[in-house]
Structure formats: C-alpha cells, structure tokens
Design an enzyme around this catalytic site. Sequence first.
Site, mmCIF file in Angstrom:
data_model
loop_
_atom_site.group_PDB
_atom_site.id
_atom_site.type_symbol
_atom_site.label_atom_id
_atom_site.label_comp_id
_atom_site.label_asym_id
_atom_site.label_seq_id
_atom_site.Cartn_x
_atom_site.Cartn_y
_atom_site.Cartn_z
ATOM 1 N N HIS A 1 0.871 -1.277 0.081
ATOM 2 C CA HIS A 1 0.075 0.083 0.204
ATOM 3 C C HIS A 1 1.093 1.408 0.080
ATOM 4 C CE1 HIS A 1 -3.619 2.515 2.113
ATOM 5 N NE2 HIS A 1 -3.167 2.870 0.861
ATOM 6 N N ASP A 2 0.667 2.116 -0.929
ATOM 7 C CA ASP A 2 1.614 3.240 -1.103
ATOM 8 C C ASP A 2 1.769 4.064 0.103
ATOM 9 O OD1 ASP A 2 -0.833 4.147 -1.728
ATOM 10 O OD2 ASP A 2 -0.554 4.995 -3.541
ATOM 11 N N THR B 1 -2.478 12.456 -4.659
ATOM 12 C CA THR B 1 -3.926 12.400 -5.158
ATOM 13 C C THR B 1 -5.109 12.219 -3.892
ATOM 14 O OG1 THR B 1 -3.307 11.347 -6.976
ATOM 15 C CG2 THR B 1 -5.567 11.224 -6.507
#
Length: 465
Positions: free
Chosen positions: A236-237, A259
């Site tokens: 998961h970034d 984002t």
Amino acid sequence: MKYYLAVDIGASGGRHMIGSAYGGKMTVREIYRFHNGMTRREGHLCWDTKYLFSEIIEGMKRCFQAGYVPESMGIDTWAVDFVLLDGKRQRLGPAVGYRDQRTNGMTAHVYKKISEEALYERTGIQKQVFNTIYQLTALKRQQPGLLESAKTLLMLPDYFHFLLTGKMGTEYTNGTTTQLINAHTGVWDTELIKLLGFPTKIFQNIYRPGTVLGPLSEHIRREVGFNCKVVLPPTHDTASAVAAVPFKQNTGLYISSGTWSLMGTEIDAPICTESARRKNLTNEGGYDGKFRLLKNIMGLWMIQSVRHEFADRYSFGELCDMAKQYEDFPSRVDVNDNSFLAPDSMVTAIRQMCARTGQPVPEGVGQLASVVYHSLADSYGAAAGEIEDVSGQKYDTIHIIGGGANADYLNRLTAKACHRTVIAGPSEATAIGNLAVQMISDSVFENIQEARACIGRSFPVKIFE
C-alpha cells in the site's frame, strides 16, 4: 555498491526509482516514468493491468540499460483494488477501479449481514464505499458467475508480483484495506467472509512487508536482462510512505499528500472504539507490526481536476499564486463529500456545493484554487483534533510527505489551520519507504528506526510554523 529498485505506481502515473545507501546516507534516482489512469470498459472504470505490467517490464529494462542490476525490487500501488484469477491463473474480467460507481448502495447490503459497528470492531477499517468488501458485494450481486468461477483474489501489487515470480500471496498492509482482515489477529476473518457469502478459497496467505517472495521467473529474467529477488515492500503506497517519515523523538502526525491526503499517526495496537468509528478513522496495517491510525481526505485530486478543466494551462505553482490573490475569499467545502469523488466536472461540483450551502460561488480559477486549498487545510485541522481525541496523545508536529510536500502555499495554510509546526519532506517518500524496507530485508539497516534516521540525514525538509 548495492542497488534496490522501487516501482511506485499511483493513480495517475508510475515510476522506477533506484536506491542505494552509502556513507550514512541514502540516494534515489528516477530511471523511468509512465502514465496511468482509468478507462471505461464494459461499462466500468477500469485499470489497464496489461499495459501497467508492460511498463513495469520496460522500466526494468531501462534499469539494466543504465547499468543498474538491483539486489531486489518491490512494487507498491494504491489500495482496495484487485483482480480475480481462474484455475489456470488467468485474469477473470476487468480490473475495476475504486472510482467506479458499481459500489453505490452496497454498504446497505453488507450491513444487513453485519452491523456497521460490529464490522468496525472486527476490522478497524473506516467506511469507504469503494473498500474491497463493497466491491466484492457488488460483484456478488451484479456478476455472481464471475465470483463463483474465481480461484484466486490478488490485490493489484500482489498480481504484479505474481506475474514477476509465479508466486501468489497477499501483502499485509494492502490486505488490511479490504476490510476483511481481522484487526486483532492479523489474518483473514473467515467467519466474516463466510457471513458475506464470499468464497474463502480465493483469499491467499498473508505475508508481512519485508518478506522475500522469490526470484524473477526465468522468462522475466530473459526479457529484462537480469535476475533479482522480489521483496514485498509495504505494497500500500501510504504504508511505504509512512515508513519513510523521518520521525525523531515522538511519532507526531503525518500527511501522505498526493491524489489522496492520508493524515494519521503510528500506533502499536488498533483502536476500534465507537468514537474512532464515528470519526471515520481507520486502522490500516503498517510496517513492523504497527498500525496507521489515519483519516482519508480527498487530497490534491481536487486541484488536479480543476487544473485539467482549464486545459492544464496553469502550473501548480501558478495556481498557488492565483489562490493567494483571493486569500480572503470566504467559501469552504467539505472535501470528503462523495460529490468530489469522481464528478463529471470538479469545477461544477465545487460551485454547486458553495451555492447549496449559501456561500459565495467561486468564479475564476484563482477563487476555485483558494476554496480548494483552504478547505483542505481546514480539513487537516479537524482531522488532527480527531486523531488526538481518539489516540489520547498530543502532537506538536505534522510531517508532510509525498508530492504535496512541495506545495508550499498549502503547507503554510496547514500550519496555520492546525496550529502545529509542519515539516515538509521528503517528497519521494513512497519510493524511499519501499526502498528502505528492501534494505532492511537485506541487512543494510538493522531496523526501521535506523532507516528513518538515515532518511532524515539524506533528504531536505522545509519548516512551516
């Protein structure tokens, strides 16, 4: 010198970053960059996984051509989205993206089986209409045959790792965002999965970040020109980004700003209380057994979308300058409102909310940018208070990492709205955290504390007070 490769894929693009550590400092270098985005297929907003994997391979070739043969590599992406595979390990159906509207109304169907309160107590994951649990519910109701035919579910980074190695598994940090892993045991909640009518057979073994998945498959080695280990980063970034936060004495708060804006803190155990649920905080898995108590905030998606509607004629720096000219424009919007998730027009959505709430309607791009930036900063201030409430801790600093660390205007507004010192940087936190976990796996660093200390020495930060 040893090199390590992080492939960091976000909703709008991906890049290959080579990293190394020498003389007490870490260095990173971008080798390759590519575009990403959802396209409409079969009536849904989807990811082009074939294209994305071709770009992963192309970037690996570019690394070899540039003279870098990494010891290991690992891929991180966004959360919640997945693919299904059949018995021959071939993909079933498109990789539908989280902004698709198929999950509309699916929360109600889940809550007929288990209450919202009980679900949160088990998983610790906040209610987001696009969570994997609701995507699977939509699939079960709308395309039951597809789910019945599936033999395997893989989150997107797990799918790409499978294509590289032939080995399958679920990396823990991304797996927690499915809302199907028990927060207290750290494994799939099979009782919950059965209750919701999902086939238990499709869920793979869970692996912690830092696990060596295996070497590249023979045909991949031939194609890219080298062999290396595939080491699972926090896939998961946001989990990778948090691993790169140069915390010092106390953990403080962080905002992984891109984002999406993910604002939170690190904790040792999940907080699955009713207070946390009502504040819509989430307990996502982190590196080294930690949890990321955080809140999802819409983030720079809003200003990115406004910019696109003006044909990208303004840089983000210019948008900030224009927003400053309307510093006193009073309107604010709830950036977490679903109307901003995937509107046909972000400009229209912002104007409509201002009109609906009896506020002045922004006209030009400067007023629109002012509304977005001030609304984001205000939402950070509110979230900081909620996190302190639930955790029982007080935090005097906020670390801003990711692309948003370069948004000086927003960082200044954030310091003012949150009444806390803002430390901005590193901007490449996701790739750096990915690389750091690979380096820990290879004994370059003894632990995450040593890696973070190195990161703090290696990359510049800016202070806003």
